[in-house]
Write an enzyme that holds these catalytic residues in place. Structure first.
Site, mmCIF file in Angstrom:
data_model
loop_
_atom_site.group_PDB
_atom_site.id
_atom_site.type_symbol
_atom_site.label_atom_id
_atom_site.label_comp_id
_atom_site.label_asym_id
_atom_site.label_seq_id
_atom_site.Cartn_x
_atom_site.Cartn_y
_atom_site.Cartn_z
ATOM 1 N N SER A 130 41.464 49.297 54.834
ATOM 2 C CA SER A 130 42.636 50.136 54.632
ATOM 3 C C SER A 130 43.846 49.256 54.356
ATOM 4 O O SER A 130 44.252 48.463 55.210
ATOM 5 C CB SER A 130 42.862 50.974 55.890
ATOM 6 O OG SER A 130 44.181 51.400 55.945
ATOM 7 N N LYS A 151 42.129 18.889 56.940
ATOM 8 C CA LYS A 151 42.450 18.809 58.371
ATOM 9 C C LYS A 151 41.487 17.842 59.041
ATOM 10 O O LYS A 151 40.276 18.066 59.054
ATOM 11 C CB LYS A 151 42.332 20.215 58.990
ATOM 12 C CG LYS A 151 42.512 20.232 60.489
ATOM 13 C CD LYS A 151 42.453 21.636 61.067
ATOM 14 C CE LYS A 151 42.451 21.574 62.585
ATOM 15 N NZ LYS A 151 42.269 22.888 63.207
ATOM 16 N N ILE A 208 37.540 31.540 63.396
ATOM 17 C CA ILE A 208 36.790 31.670 62.137
ATOM 18 C C ILE A 208 35.390 31.079 62.312
ATOM 19 O O ILE A 208 34.408 31.623 61.800
ATOM 20 C CB ILE A 208 37.574 31.032 60.965
ATOM 21 C CG1 ILE A 208 38.841 31.858 60.708
ATOM 22 C CG2 ILE A 208 36.711 30.957 59.701
ATOM 23 C CD1 ILE A 208 39.823 31.254 59.736
HETATM 24 C C1 FAD Z 1 48.343 34.632 66.368
HETATM 25 C C2 FAD Z 1 46.974 34.322 65.843
HETATM 26 C C3 FAD Z 1 46.708 33.081 65.270
HETATM 27 C C4 FAD Z 1 45.415 32.784 64.816
HETATM 28 N N1 FAD Z 1 45.156 31.545 64.304
HETATM 29 C C5 FAD Z 1 43.875 31.219 63.959
HETATM 30 C C6 FAD Z 1 43.541 29.953 63.453
HETATM 31 O O1 FAD Z 1 44.398 29.098 63.233
HETATM 32 N N2 FAD Z 1 42.255 29.698 63.160
HETATM 33 C C7 FAD Z 1 41.265 30.619 63.341
HETATM 34 O O2 FAD Z 1 40.082 30.311 63.120
HETATM 35 N N3 FAD Z 1 41.576 31.852 63.754
HETATM 36 C C8 FAD Z 1 42.834 32.172 64.077
HETATM 37 N N4 FAD Z 1 43.124 33.441 64.502
HETATM 38 C C9 FAD Z 1 42.077 34.469 64.464
HETATM 39 C C10 FAD Z 1 41.919 34.949 63.013
HETATM 40 O O3 FAD Z 1 43.138 35.454 62.552
HETATM 41 C C11 FAD Z 1 40.855 36.026 62.919
HETATM 42 O O4 FAD Z 1 39.663 35.586 63.532
HETATM 43 C C12 FAD Z 1 40.519 36.334 61.488
HETATM 44 O O5 FAD Z 1 41.672 36.595 60.743
HETATM 45 C C13 FAD Z 1 39.596 37.516 61.403
HETATM 46 O O6 FAD Z 1 40.251 38.706 61.654
HETATM 47 P P1 FAD Z 1 39.434 40.049 61.464
HETATM 48 O O7 FAD Z 1 38.912 40.095 60.083
HETATM 49 O O8 FAD Z 1 38.476 40.153 62.590
HETATM 50 O O9 FAD Z 1 40.530 41.171 61.700
HETATM 51 P P2 FAD Z 1 41.724 41.698 60.750
HETATM 52 O O10 FAD Z 1 42.292 40.639 59.900
HETATM 53 O O11 FAD Z 1 42.661 42.413 61.683
HETATM 54 O O12 FAD Z 1 41.038 42.750 59.807
HETATM 55 C C14 FAD Z 1 40.714 44.053 60.254
HETATM 56 C C15 FAD Z 1 40.327 44.898 59.066
HETATM 57 O O13 FAD Z 1 39.896 46.166 59.530
HETATM 58 C C16 FAD Z 1 40.520 47.174 58.778
HETATM 59 N N5 FAD Z 1 40.627 48.372 59.590
HETATM 60 C C17 FAD Z 1 41.031 48.477 60.865
HETATM 61 N N6 FAD Z 1 41.040 49.759 61.249
HETATM 62 C C18 FAD Z 1 40.612 50.483 60.191
HETATM 63 C C19 FAD Z 1 40.417 51.861 59.949
HETATM 64 N N7 FAD Z 1 40.690 52.787 60.873
HETATM 65 N N8 FAD Z 1 39.973 52.237 58.747
HETATM 66 C C20 FAD Z 1 39.708 51.327 57.766
HETATM 67 N N9 FAD Z 1 39.877 49.999 57.939
HETATM 68 C C21 FAD Z 1 40.337 49.598 59.135
HETATM 69 C C22 FAD Z 1 41.867 46.576 58.396
HETATM 70 O O14 FAD Z 1 42.408 47.231 57.275
HETATM 71 C C23 FAD Z 1 41.446 45.145 58.082
HETATM 72 O O15 FAD Z 1 40.958 45.092 56.759
HETATM 73 C C24 FAD Z 1 44.402 33.761 64.921
HETATM 74 C C25 FAD Z 1 44.700 35.018 65.450
HETATM 75 C C26 FAD Z 1 45.960 35.303 65.916
HETATM 76 C C27 FAD Z 1 46.253 36.665 66.487
#
Ligand code: FAD
Length: 502
Positions: A41, A80, A348
């Site tokens: 989304s 890095k 990651i």
């Molecule tokens: C402050 C911070 C710093 C970080 N720094 C690092 C780092 O340096 N190195 C590292 O390895 N990791 C880091 N991380 C972790 C990293 O950001 C995440 O592991 C990575 O971005 C994966 O996120 P994700 O895909 O799980 O979630 P998100 O990026 O949140 O993606 C979630 C997805 O789900 C979708 N979604 C959610 N609800 C719905 C719904 N109801 N309907 C349809 N779609 C929906 C959203 O649209 C989005 O596409 C950090 C995290 C934070 C909070």
């Protein structure tokens, strides 16, 4: 013809986790003719941070057959060599955590025992002097490691810093080219099988439904399927890791293109600095019990070394892990599976290991409870080992200048970590519990970086006479320093080999 009982797999979420999963599954399970849908989304967006990695990211990219230069150019990546820790031991201190071992093991005894002996004998015992990667980093130089290093001293790993949004888009192009069908929309509800409780379909806000045999939950912190729909439960570790908030901004390209992430300890947490080719990522991870939002924002902005480009973004999180990453017909990856603060850039890599488990245990012939239990056991073990390593960074600090650091000094720690610290203190032995994400010398970095030299060392290190020890150490230091003075600067290396288009 399908060779699997899973005919349709739906990934919920298009952040780093969702697109990494889509890219891997579409490539690795290509022969099984599984229809793959990814729902995301734009209204909700992604977390938009997560830009520092550890070396395992290279094997992930390799597993997809991605060309390194294409990837670097597409994501504005830099190299890095490790992480610099500023002000962690005490204010004014600094040490480096390289993706590499120290020195050379002698007579079958780990090198750090010789360092412990050197410390007692008043010989140079700073591990940084015996690390090629650390010396490169301190001089802002970069070279790729030799595929067959002439000496263990020249062996090191490297990772990347990259733009998270660009990486997700890069993987999206890759996955869509392999047949992944992207659906734009916001999931409103989920439906379940009345007997098994398995998820049968999700319904979007506009009424469309997407059904599947198997779901991969990459919906971020909200854990839309694994938690909201299946109520799997969460282990909350905030009593051991008190930081629960972060604030992030992007700033201009840094004058100093460091080949490492910098983390600087602050009054109620720590600040990151991640240099990319086109800009710098910055953030302050802090404990809200000890610092309010306004103070956190001013701390972050005061600590920047280039002009701010974006409005600050705020995050709140509960450090811990999902009790199960595989529950019924749902497998959680990324933030949906748990979160450990990004001090060692592990999230990651945890997505990667989660994908490996999904592929290795993929339920082609139906879901088997033993497989699920094994995946969940491995997940718990992996998170707990990284958790302990991160807690060590706080517990081992000598800082007591603020209430936050006083709290860290007195807080309880898990028994597993207490045991490790005691054994290292008594005889310099690094206790490793099954395969761990952080290897022996990473633990050595932390113990010695925080000046926790052991009281004793492996007495087999006494096989060398004092003068032999001094001579061996000097040889290693000279070799490291000599080799580290040769390579190009990090900025020149990128300019020459992999500069992204303006
Ligand atoms: C402050 C911070 C710093 C970080 N720094 C690092 C780092 O340096 N190195 C590292 O390895 N990791 C880091 N991380 C972790 C990293 O950001 C995440 O592991 C990575 O971005 C994966 O996120 P994700 O895909 O799980 O979630 P998100 O990026 O949140 O993606 C979630 C997805 O789900 C979708 N979604 C959610 N609800 C719905 C719904 N109801 N309907 C349809 N779609 C929906 C959203 O649209 C989005 O596409 C950090 C995290 C934070 C909070």
């Amino acid at each position: 013809m399908s060779h699997s009982q899973i005919n349709h797999l739906t990934i919920v979420g298009g952040g780093t986790a969702g697109w990494m999963a889509a890219a891997s599954i579409s490539r690795q399970l290509a022969d099984f003719n599984i229809k793959i849908t990814l729902i995301e989304s734009e209204d909700i967006g992604t977390v938009g941070v997560g830009e520092a990695t550890i070396p395992s990211i290279r094997s992930y990219n390799d597993s997809l057959g991605i060309d390194e230069i294409d990837f670097i150019k597409a994501t504005q990546a830099t190299f890095k060599l490790g992480i610099e820790f500023r002000d962690w031991r005490e204010k004014g201190s600094r040490f480096f955590h390289p993706f590499a071992d120290y020195g050379i093991d002698l007579n079958g005894v780990a090198f750090h025992h010789y360092l412990a002996r050197a410390k007692i004998a008043d010989l140079p015992a700073d591990p940084a002097q015996y690390s090629f990667a650390t010396q490169l980093a301190w001089q802002n130089r970069f070279a790729q490691p030799h595929p067959n290093p002439p000496s263990p001293l020249a062996d090191f790993g490297y990772a990347y810093h990259f733009d998270a949004g660009r990486y997700a888009r890069f993987l999206r192009r890759y996955a869509e080219a392999r047949g992944v069908n992207r659906v734009e929309g916001k999931i409103a509800t989920t439906q379940h099988h009345p007997d098994s409780g398995n998820i049968t379909c999700v319904t979007l806000g506009d009424g469309r439904t997407v059904n599947a045999d198997f779901f991969v939950d990459c919906s971020g912190f909200r854990g839309l399927l694994i938690e909201k729909a299946l109520h799997t439960g969460y282990d909350d570790w905030r009593s051991w890791l008190p930081c629960d908030s972060a604030i992030a901004v992007q700033s201009d390209k840094a004058a100093e293109l460091t080949p490492y992430t910098r983390t600087t300890a602050k009054a109620a947490g720590w600040q990151w600095r991640i240099p990319l080719q086109h800009r710098t990522g910055n953030g302050y991870v802090y404990a809200s019990e000890f610092c309010d939002q306004n103070k956190a924002e001013s701390t972050l902005l005061d600590g920047l070394d280039s002009t701010v480009l974006t409005e600050p973004r705020r995050f709140q999180f509960v450090t811990g892990k999902r009790k199960k990453i595989w529950h019924k017909n749902c497998f959680a990856l990324g933030l949906a599976s748990g979160f450990l603060e990004p001090l060692e850039s592990t999230s990651i890599s945890l997505i990667q290991t989660g994908i490996s488990k999904l592929l290795e245990f993929f339920p082609h012939n139906g879901i088997n409870t033993a497989d699920q239990n094994e995946v969940n056991r491995q997940h718990a073990h992996e998170f707990e080992r990284i958790r302990d390593f991160i807690i060590l960074h706080y517990k081992a600090s000598n800082r007591s200048d603020t209430p936050f650091w006083q709290h860290c000094q007195t807080m309880n720690i898990p028994d597993t970590l207490a045991h490790k610290m005691e054994v290292f203190n008594s005889r310099g032995k690094v206790v490793m519990l099954e395969p761990e994400a952080f290897e022996r010398d990473s633990w050595v970095t932390m113990y010695l970086g925080f000046h926790k030299f052991p009281q004793d060392y492996d007495r087999r290190a006494n096989t060398l006479t004092s003068s032999q020890l001094a001579e061996q150490l000097e040889k290693m230091r000279n070799a490291v320093h000599q080799a580290a003075s040769q390579p190009l600067s990090h900025a020149d290396f990128i300019q020459r080999h992999c500069a992204a288009p303006e």
